[in-house]
Design a protein around this motif. Structure first.
Motif, PDB file in Angstrom:
ATOM      1  N   GLU A 171     -81.244 -48.998  64.034  1.00  0.00           N
ATOM      2  CA  GLU A 171     -80.460 -49.020  65.266  1.00  0.00           C
ATOM      3  C   GLU A 171     -81.248 -48.462  66.438  1.00  0.00           C
ATOM      4  OE1 GLU A 171     -75.955 -47.783  66.779  1.00  0.00           O
ATOM      5  OE2 GLU A 171     -76.795 -46.839  64.981  1.00  0.00           O
ATOM      6  N   TYR A 172     -82.172 -47.547  66.133  1.00  0.00           N
ATOM      7  CA  TYR A 172     -82.924 -46.856  67.185  1.00  0.00           C
ATOM      8  C   TYR A 172     -84.358 -47.365  67.345  1.00  0.00           C
ATOM      9  CZ  TYR A 172     -79.192 -43.372  66.650  1.00  0.00           C
ATOM     10  OH  TYR A 172     -77.982 -42.728  66.570  1.00  0.00           O
ATOM     11  N   VAL A 173     -84.946 -47.856  66.275  1.00  0.00           N
ATOM     12  CA  VAL A 173     -86.362 -48.235  66.297  1.00  0.00           C
ATOM     13  C   VAL A 173     -86.515 -49.688  65.835  1.00  0.00           C
ATOM     14  CG1 VAL A 173     -88.684 -47.726  65.494  1.00  0.00           C
ATOM     15  CG2 VAL A 173     -87.047 -45.858  65.831  1.00  0.00           C
ATOM     16  N   HIS A 174     -87.035 -50.514  66.725  1.00  0.00           N
ATOM     17  CA  HIS A 174     -87.277 -51.929  66.447  1.00  0.00           C
ATOM     18  C   HIS A 174     -88.790 -52.139  66.363  1.00  0.00           C
ATOM     19  CE1 HIS A 174     -83.010 -52.729  67.555  1.00  0.00           C
ATOM     20  NE2 HIS A 174     -83.222 -51.652  68.285  1.00  0.00           N
ATOM     21  N   PHE A 175     -89.210 -53.394  66.272  1.00  0.00           N
ATOM     22  CA  PHE A 175     -90.639 -53.690  66.171  1.00  0.00           C
ATOM     23  C   PHE A 175     -91.074 -54.697  67.225  1.00  0.00           C
ATOM     24  CE2 PHE A 175     -90.249 -52.250  61.680  1.00  0.00           C
ATOM     25  CZ  PHE A 175     -91.272 -51.314  61.691  1.00  0.00           C
ATOM     26  N   CYS A 176     -92.298 -54.481  67.720  1.00  0.00           N
ATOM     27  CA  CYS A 176     -93.050 -55.486  68.476  1.00  0.00           C
ATOM     28  C   CYS A 176     -94.285 -55.786  67.648  1.00  0.00           C
ATOM     29  CB  CYS A 176     -93.455 -54.957  69.858  1.00  0.00           C
ATOM     30  SG  CYS A 176     -94.753 -55.936  70.659  1.00  0.00           S
ATOM     31  N   PHE A 177     -94.278 -56.938  66.963  1.00  0.00           N
ATOM     32  CA  PHE A 177     -95.462 -57.311  66.199  1.00  0.00           C
ATOM     33  C   PHE A 177     -96.433 -58.075  67.092  1.00  0.00           C
ATOM     34  CE2 PHE A 177     -92.740 -56.461  62.496  1.00  0.00           C
ATOM     35  CZ  PHE A 177     -93.609 -55.643  61.797  1.00  0.00           C
ATOM     36  N   ASP A 178     -97.711 -57.837  66.853  1.00  0.00           N
ATOM     37  CA  ASP A 178     -98.786 -58.426  67.626  1.00  0.00           C
ATOM     38  C   ASP A 178     -99.616 -59.288  66.684  1.00  0.00           C
ATOM     39  OD1 ASP A 178    -101.621 -58.552  68.618  1.00  0.00           O
ATOM     40  OD2 ASP A 178    -100.805 -57.395  70.295  1.00  0.00           O
ATOM     41  N   THR A 179     -99.768 -60.569  67.015  1.00  0.00           N
ATOM     42  CA  THR A 179    -100.428 -61.498  66.100  1.00  0.00           C
ATOM     43  C   THR A 179    -101.882 -61.122  65.830  1.00  0.00           C
ATOM     44  OG1 THR A 179    -100.971 -62.979  67.949  1.00  0.00           O
ATOM     45  CG2 THR A 179     -98.915 -63.407  66.757  1.00  0.00           C
ATOM     46  N   ALA A 180    -102.555 -60.556  66.810  1.00  0.00           N
ATOM     47  CA  ALA A 180    -103.969 -60.212  66.623  1.00  0.00           C
ATOM     48  C   ALA A 180    -104.122 -58.922  65.818  1.00  0.00           C
ATOM     49  CB  ALA A 180    -104.663 -60.079  67.972  1.00  0.00           C
ATOM     50  N   HIS A 181    -103.362 -57.901  66.165  1.00  0.00           N
ATOM     51  CA  HIS A 181    -103.455 -56.641  65.429  1.00  0.00           C
ATOM     52  C   HIS A 181    -102.993 -56.820  63.984  1.00  0.00           C
ATOM     53  CE1 HIS A 181    -104.595 -53.876  68.682  1.00  0.00           C
ATOM     54  NE2 HIS A 181    -103.889 -54.681  69.466  1.00  0.00           N
ATOM     55  N   SER A 182    -101.957 -57.644  63.778  1.00  0.00           N
ATOM     56  CA  SER A 182    -101.489 -57.917  62.419  1.00  0.00           C
ATOM     57  C   SER A 182    -102.570 -58.612  61.604  1.00  0.00           C
ATOM     58  CB  SER A 182    -100.234 -58.795  62.462  1.00  0.00           C
ATOM     59  OG  SER A 182     -99.181 -58.143  63.146  1.00  0.00           O
ATOM     60  N   GLN A 183    -103.305 -59.523  62.255  1.00  0.00           N
ATOM     61  CA  GLN A 183    -104.378 -60.233  61.540  1.00  0.00           C
ATOM     62  C   GLN A 183    -105.529 -59.294  61.212  1.00  0.00           C
ATOM     63  OE1 GLN A 183    -104.720 -64.277  61.842  1.00  0.00           O
ATOM     64  NE2 GLN A 183    -106.914 -64.378  62.176  1.00  0.00           N
ATOM     65  N   LEU A 184    -105.886 -58.416  62.144  1.00  0.00           N
ATOM     66  CA  LEU A 184    -106.937 -57.445  61.848  1.00  0.00           C
ATOM     67  C   LEU A 184    -106.553 -56.571  60.654  1.00  0.00           C
ATOM     68  CD1 LEU A 184    -108.200 -56.044  65.287  1.00  0.00           C
ATOM     69  CD2 LEU A 184    -109.307 -57.726  63.816  1.00  0.00           C
ATOM     70  N   ALA A 185    -105.261 -56.276  60.532  1.00  0.00           N
ATOM     71  CA  ALA A 185    -104.786 -55.411  59.453  1.00  0.00           C
ATOM     72  C   ALA A 185    -104.620 -56.162  58.137  1.00  0.00           C
ATOM     73  CB  ALA A 185    -103.458 -54.777  59.843  1.00  0.00           C
ATOM     74  N   GLY A 186    -104.858 -57.476  58.160  1.00  0.00           N
ATOM     75  CA  GLY A 186    -104.770 -58.260  56.940  1.00  0.00           C
ATOM     76  C   GLY A 186    -103.357 -58.591  56.499  1.00  0.00           C
ATOM     77  N   MET A 187    -102.400 -58.522  57.404  1.00  0.00           N
ATOM     78  CA  MET A 187    -101.009 -58.820  57.051  1.00  0.00           C
ATOM     79  C   MET A 187    -100.792 -60.319  56.895  1.00  0.00           C
ATOM     80  SD  MET A 187     -98.690 -56.371  59.476  1.00  0.00           S
ATOM     81  CE  MET A 187     -99.128 -54.662  59.829  1.00  0.00           C
TER      82      MET A 187
END
Length: 277
Positions: A171-187
């Motif tokens: 309810e208090y914390v959501h997400f902003c996913f970033d396509t480049a940072h996610s790829q660097l992290a291997g997600m």
């Protein structure tokens, strides 16, 4: 989905190691240049870092008038967690108030820098604790706080995101996913979107050059305009539509290859030609 662009890079000098101009008057000129250019290209929203507070916090009417002139909405302000949480909270309050006065609804949040010796469970849990306090404050004011998993921070990898999510209130914390940072992290970005579909309130689009020999110590310098790397934007966009995502896609590029306008133009062309948006 609303298409936005973040203009913080207009404030960075590529001929001086991408350092930021400190003069508020210069900041305002750079900001208006940025919004004018992205509006011309067909973006309908703008994001900026919390550095904008120094220039516009006391000139909100001027800020709103500029956005009205270029037919843009303010989609998000980008904030950070650092070593001094009291200072971070004070700036968060300023960010929230600024958002309320400018029609913005999202405060993106970057976790503290990763320690030289690496991240530990305690680092992730402490980041979660701080984010939840800040997120509760934002929620009470009608603002959504979105944690942005980021290379080189305490919330970077899939396991860190998972632990963070388990210890924060959706309810208090959501997400902003970033396509480049996610790829660097291997997600696996499609799986990540599915897993957190109820908590994703914002997303950053940028691409990654796959050549790991380029700037190995600073992989963010491998970020490129959309369509010039290996991020599966067609798959990601399809998944976003499948889950009913109707918020913002914000395009970003930390290190423009030529200039900000050219990068924003290249990405806008890709979005039209490859994704039909």
């Amino acid at each position: 989905m609303k298409l936005s662009y973040t203009v913080w890079t207009w404030h960075m000098d590529p001929f001086n190691k991408f350092k930021r101009h400190e003069d508020p008057a210069m900041f305002k000129l750079e900001f208006e240049k940025g919004v004018r250019e992205i509006s011309f290209l067909g973006y309908t929203g703008v994001e900026n870092f919390n550095i904008m507070l120094d220039a516009y916090e006391n000139d909100v009417e001027e800020f709103n008038a500029i956005l009205d002139q270029y037919r843009l909405t303010f989609t998000a302000i980008y904030h950070y967690l650092g070593a001094d949480f009291d200072s971070d909270m004070e700036k968060a309050r300023r960010c929230i108030e600024f958002l309320k006065r400018t029609g913005g609804k999202i405060m993106n949040l970057q976790a503290p820098k990763r320690k030289p010796e690496g991240n530990f469970t305690t680092d992730v849990l402490e980041t979660a604790r701080r984010a939840e306090i800040m997120g509760k404050l934002a929620h009470e004011q009608g603002i959504r706080l979105c944690l942005h998993p980021h290379w080189g921070s305490t919330i970077e990898t899939e396991s860190e995101v998972s632990l963070f999510a388990q210890h924060t209130n959706p309810e208090y914390v959501h997400f902003c996913f970033d396509t480049a940072h996610s790829q660097l992290a291997g997600m696996d970005q499609i799986q990540t979107i599915e897993r957190y579909k109820d908590r994703i309130s914002y997303i950053h689009f940028k691409d990654v050059d796959p050549d790991v020999t380029l700037a190995p110590e600073k992989p963010m310098q491998r970020f490129v305009s959309l369509g010039q790397g290996t991020v599966d934007f067609k798959g990601i966009y399809k998944k976003l539509k499948e889950i009913g995502y109707d918020s913002v896609i914000c395009v970003e590029l930390d290190y423009p290859q030529i200039c900000n306008f050219q990068s924003a133009q290249s990405s806008r062309s890709y979005l039209r030609e490859a994704l039909g948006i």
